[in-house]
Design a protein around this motif. Structure first.
Motif, short mmCIF file in Angstrom:
data_model
loop_
_atom_site.label_atom_id
_atom_site.label_comp_id
_atom_site.label_asym_id
_atom_site.label_seq_id
_atom_site.Cartn_x
_atom_site.Cartn_y
_atom_site.Cartn_z
N UNK A 56 39.62 60.32 48.20
CA UNK A 56 39.62 61.24 47.13
C UNK A 56 41.03 60.99 46.42
N UNK A 57 40.87 61.98 45.29
CA UNK A 57 41.92 62.02 44.49
C UNK A 57 41.56 61.36 42.96
N UNK A 58 42.37 61.91 41.96
CA UNK A 58 42.30 61.61 40.80
C UNK A 58 42.56 60.21 40.46
N UNK A 59 41.78 59.56 39.47
CA UNK A 59 42.19 58.32 38.89
C UNK A 59 41.68 57.20 39.73
N UNK A 60 41.19 56.09 39.06
CA UNK A 60 40.64 54.94 39.43
C UNK A 60 41.65 53.91 39.86
N UNK A 61 41.06 53.00 40.91
CA UNK A 61 41.96 51.85 41.53
C UNK A 61 41.14 50.55 41.14
N UNK A 62 42.08 49.67 40.70
CA UNK A 62 41.48 48.20 40.52
C UNK A 62 41.17 47.58 41.82
N UNK A 63 39.98 47.14 41.95
CA UNK A 63 39.26 46.47 43.06
C UNK A 63 39.97 45.15 43.41
N UNK A 64 40.15 44.93 44.66
CA UNK A 64 40.40 43.73 45.02
C UNK A 64 39.73 42.27 44.81
N UNK A 65 38.31 42.46 44.58
CA UNK A 65 37.62 41.30 44.60
C UNK A 65 37.70 40.40 43.22
N UNK A 66 37.88 41.34 42.05
CA UNK A 66 37.98 40.55 40.80
C UNK A 66 39.08 39.85 40.98
N UNK A 67 40.26 40.73 41.30
CA UNK A 67 41.57 39.94 41.15
C UNK A 67 41.61 38.61 41.95
N UNK A 68 40.92 38.82 43.17
CA UNK A 68 40.87 37.62 44.11
C UNK A 68 40.30 36.52 43.30
N UNK A 69 39.17 36.72 42.76
CA UNK A 69 38.28 35.59 42.17
C UNK A 69 39.29 35.21 40.99
N UNK A 110 50.53 40.10 36.87
CA UNK A 110 49.51 40.99 37.18
C UNK A 110 49.48 42.17 36.34
N UNK A 111 48.93 42.50 35.44
CA UNK A 111 49.03 44.03 34.85
C UNK A 111 48.03 44.87 35.58
N UNK A 112 48.59 46.01 36.08
CA UNK A 112 47.97 47.09 36.77
C UNK A 112 47.35 48.03 35.48
N UNK A 113 46.30 48.73 35.92
CA UNK A 113 45.78 49.74 35.11
C UNK A 113 45.26 50.99 35.99
N UNK A 114 45.11 51.99 35.45
CA UNK A 114 44.42 53.19 35.97
C UNK A 114 45.40 53.61 37.07
N UNK A 115 45.09 53.91 38.24
CA UNK A 115 45.99 54.42 39.26
C UNK A 115 46.61 53.32 39.96
N UNK A 116 46.37 52.15 39.53
CA UNK A 116 47.00 51.17 40.58
C UNK A 116 45.98 49.97 40.73
N UNK A 117 46.59 48.92 41.90
CA UNK A 117 45.66 48.15 42.43
C UNK A 117 45.33 48.45 43.84
#
Ligand code: ADE
Length: 226
Positions: A56-69, A110-117
């Protein structure tokens, strides 16, 4: 040198490398910058690359799968010296780091966005985490542009005057001295006489002294004078 940058906003990274010194570095074949759109590497619907955070908590997190792909498809043809995640909680980027990174062959940013990766990507793929200062940007793209510029201009042959990068502020832990150009007098404000003297020994001494004064005044933390 090659710098690949993974981003969800690749358009942000067009202009910084399309002009001036960065363009020259590219045109001379000394620096190749490739921007990879992370959204092209997701298997989720509507090119989704982020999700709510577990716990829980505000903000989205970048998912590992697209980054690994994305990284694994790049690693098929490139071996990276460093995989750098731009993040405000990283080690602070400075001239010394720029100098050492300018000697590398291949970098991946690697550029992060939202709450992080997702932390697992940081744990298993990232080799270095860098911040460009103690403030939070809305994404890592501007930080990646800063890094690429600071590193790119140090590659031999990028600057026209081969010595000018060496006399930049911070190269010897001193800020750069003041500089002047034409006209010699403007509204009664004269260029210091020493710079017009033609005596290069005196000019070097004056510049050194000015650099020291400026550093003492503005950035005493750079000097070891206690
Ligand atoms: N992303 C967001 N803020 C940042 C910073 N200060 N440095 C590097 N990457 C960032």
């Amino acid at each position: 040198m090659r710098i690949d940058i993974i981003s969800v906003v690749p358009d942000l990274l067009v202009s910084p490398f399309a002009h001036s010194i960065m363009k020259r570095a590219k045109d001379r074949g000394l620096l190749e910058v490739n921007v990879i759109n992370l959204r092209e590497h997701t298997t989720y619907a509507r090119a989704q690359v982020d999700h709510y955070q577990f716990g829980g908590g505000a903000g989205m997190v970048m998912m590992i799968e697209p980054l690994v792909n994305a990284i694994e498809s790049l690693q098929k043809h490139t071996v990276y010296d460093e995989v750098i995640f731009l993040t405000p909680d990283g080690e602070t980027f400075n001239q010394q780091t720029a100098n050492s990174l300018s000697l590398k062959k291949n970098l991946l940013l690697i550029c992060g966005h939202y709450k992080g990766i997702d932390q697992r990507f940081r744990d298993h793929f990232v080799t270095r985490e860098l911040s460009i200062g103690d403030y939070v940007l809305s994404g890592g793209e501007l930080a990646a542009a800063v890094l690429t510029d600071a590193i790119g201009r140090l590659i031999p042959g990028v600057l026209n005057d081969g010595t000018s990068a060496l006399t930049d502020s911070f190269q010897d832990n001193l800020l750069a001295p003041p500089v002047y150009t034409r006209p010699e007098t403007f509204r009664g404000w004269k260029v210091p006489d020493v710079l017009m003297s033609g005596n290069h020994k005196l000019i070097d001494e004056w510049r050194q002294e000015q650099a020291l004064c400026r550093t003492r005044e503005r950035r005493p933390d750079l000097l070891d004078e206690d």
